[in-house]
Design a protein around this motif. Structure first.
Motif, short mmCIF file in Angstrom:
data_model
loop_
_atom_site.label_atom_id
_atom_site.label_comp_id
_atom_site.label_asym_id
_atom_site.label_seq_id
_atom_site.Cartn_x
_atom_site.Cartn_y
_atom_site.Cartn_z
N ILE A 92 -72.61 121.96 24.14
CA ILE A 92 -73.60 122.66 24.45
C ILE A 92 -74.61 121.62 25.31
N THR A 93 -75.15 122.42 26.45
CA THR A 93 -76.25 121.77 27.21
C THR A 93 -77.19 122.85 27.64
N SER A 94 -78.12 122.20 28.67
CA SER A 94 -79.03 123.16 28.97
C SER A 94 -78.84 123.53 30.67
N LYS A 95 -79.50 124.65 30.82
CA LYS A 95 -79.33 125.22 32.56
C LYS A 95 -79.97 124.16 33.43
N ILE A 96 -81.00 123.29 32.79
CA ILE A 96 -81.99 122.78 33.77
C ILE A 96 -81.57 121.09 33.90
N GLU A 97 -80.35 120.89 33.21
CA GLU A 97 -79.99 119.47 33.33
C GLU A 97 -79.70 118.97 34.45
N HIS A 98 -80.04 117.46 35.07
CA HIS A 98 -80.01 116.72 36.08
C HIS A 98 -78.21 117.10 36.46
N PRO A 99 -78.03 116.96 37.52
CA PRO A 99 -76.60 116.85 38.15
C PRO A 99 -75.56 116.00 37.38
N ALA A 100 -76.09 114.71 36.95
CA ALA A 100 -75.46 113.76 36.23
C ALA A 100 -75.04 114.23 34.75
N ILE A 101 -75.49 115.40 34.34
CA ILE A 101 -75.01 116.07 33.19
C ILE A 101 -74.00 117.18 33.28
N ILE A 102 -74.56 118.07 34.40
CA ILE A 102 -74.02 119.29 34.92
C ILE A 102 -72.65 119.12 35.37
N ASN A 103 -72.56 118.22 36.35
CA ASN A 103 -71.23 118.02 36.89
C ASN A 103 -70.15 117.57 36.08
#
Length: 370
Positions: A92-103
């Protein structure tokens, strides 16, 4: 040139640079060597690790030196995914994370992991209850940033960590943007992992740290010899680690200094006096970093505003998104209207910002925003 982009990166503090200089010309030994040269180098690293741990309020052996925030984040996501996949494959993460999390999350989705993206409210705040609703028996990790790099909104990390503990789920927070700006104690927050990036707190680029709570073991991102207690292979970069240690020591001493916050509030007051209802503050009005203002200039394009602010450095979003002509994904996730989001400019102040510089920028804006 007036620099108001401290959330993108900070200049190296002179005291940090001075601490590093001796390690350019001497103390060049390999810290793994048992002779005097190696012992000198190891002592320097041990001292730096102690300085970083002191800022975060943890044990020295819970600190792993990395090349920066991106490596720390990747280490946690991929390490937990590999080591805990026997329990489940849900993150689970959030929609506003930095690309270093999203990617990295997107990468994990390509190899069989499921990732849920928790929404945020109009202030860019995650609701802990929304996180809990997404937790299943398959959930192995929750990762929510401590503060957002674009709006500065600070998340309810402690409340989320309590939920994760109740469900026996590991919890990571990317605090790259927060460390050094607001007090952080990893034990008080209750996190299992925390990311720190050196170039956000007046240390060099290319150095960071990862807090891994004692007793937690995850697969290393980089395999090799047994450096960093087997958690991150590669001969230690003594010069940069000394710099990060010194930066953390300085940050610890400066946390009670509210000069940057006062200057940010002064800046916002001046903007409101000059432009009134022509501007909107994006992010939480109170629960945000003390140096960050994300301002939308209604009826204007943020890029065009910056282009006309000659000799002023700021951003239209996070540094990683510079050059975008569409609304920031962070503002979009917050439900900010397209016409409002396009006019957003992020001003982030720092240790060397002056009141005179703020007044010059406001004066320049008064010639641009009519």
């Amino acid at each position: 040139m007036i620099y108001l982009d401290y959330n993108a990166t900070t200049p190296i503090d002179k005291a940090v640079a001075d601490a590093m200089v001796p390690y350019f010309y001497g103390f060049f030994g390999n810290p793994s060597s048992s002779h005097a040269f190696g012992i000198e180098a190891k002592e320097a690293i041990d001292h730096a690790r102690k300085q970083v741990a002191g800022l975060l309020g943890c044990l020295e052996n819970e600190i792993v030196f990395t090349s920066g925030g991106s490596e720390s984040n990747n280490t946690v996501l991929k390490g937990v995914a590999h080591s805990y996949q026997h329990k489940g494959k849900h993150i689970i993460t959030s929609k506003i994370e930095h690309p270093a999390i999203i990617n990295p999350c997107k990468f994990l989705e390509t190899i069989g992991f499921e990732v849920s993206y928790v929404p945020v409210d109009v202030y860019g705040m995650v609701n802990p209850a929304d996180v809990e609703k997404l937790i299943t028996e398959e959930t192995i990790l929750v990762t929510i940033m401590h503060s957002n790099n674009e709006t500065g909104t600070i998340q309810p990390i402690k409340e989320i960590s309590q939920i994760c503990k109740k469900h026996q789920v590991l919890f990571h927070t990317d605090a790259s943007q927060s460390v050094g700006k607001v007090p952080i104690n990893v034990y008080d927050l209750g996190v299992d992992f925390l990311t720190l990036a050196g170039h956000k707190l007046y240390a060099p680029k290319g150095i960071g740290a990862l807090f891994i709570k004692k007793g937690i073991h995850i697969e290393p991102l980089i395999h090799g010899a047994g450096h960093e207690s087997g958690r991150r292979a590669g001969t230690e970069n003594i010069i940069l680690e000394v710099g990060l240690g010194k930066a953390c020591e300085i940050a610890s001493e400066a946390l009670n200094n509210d000069e940057v916050q006062k200057l940010t509030e002064y800046f916002y007051d001046q903007l409101r006096q000059s432009f009134g209802e022509q501007i909107i503050l994006n992010g939480h009005p109170e629960k945000r970093l003390p140096n960050t203002l994300n301002i939308s200039f209604l009826g204007y394009n943020g890029h065009e505003v910056l282009n006309q602010l000659m000799d002023t450095a700021a951003s239209t979003g996070s540094a990683c998104h510079s050059g975008m002509t569409t609304i920031s994904p962070v503002l979009e996730a917050m439900g900010v209207a397209e016409e409002v989001g396009r006019g957003a400019v992020r001003f982030s102040l720092g240790r060397y910002t002056t009141k005179e510089e703020i007044e010059v920028v406001v004066s320049k804006l008064e010639k641009v925003i009519i």
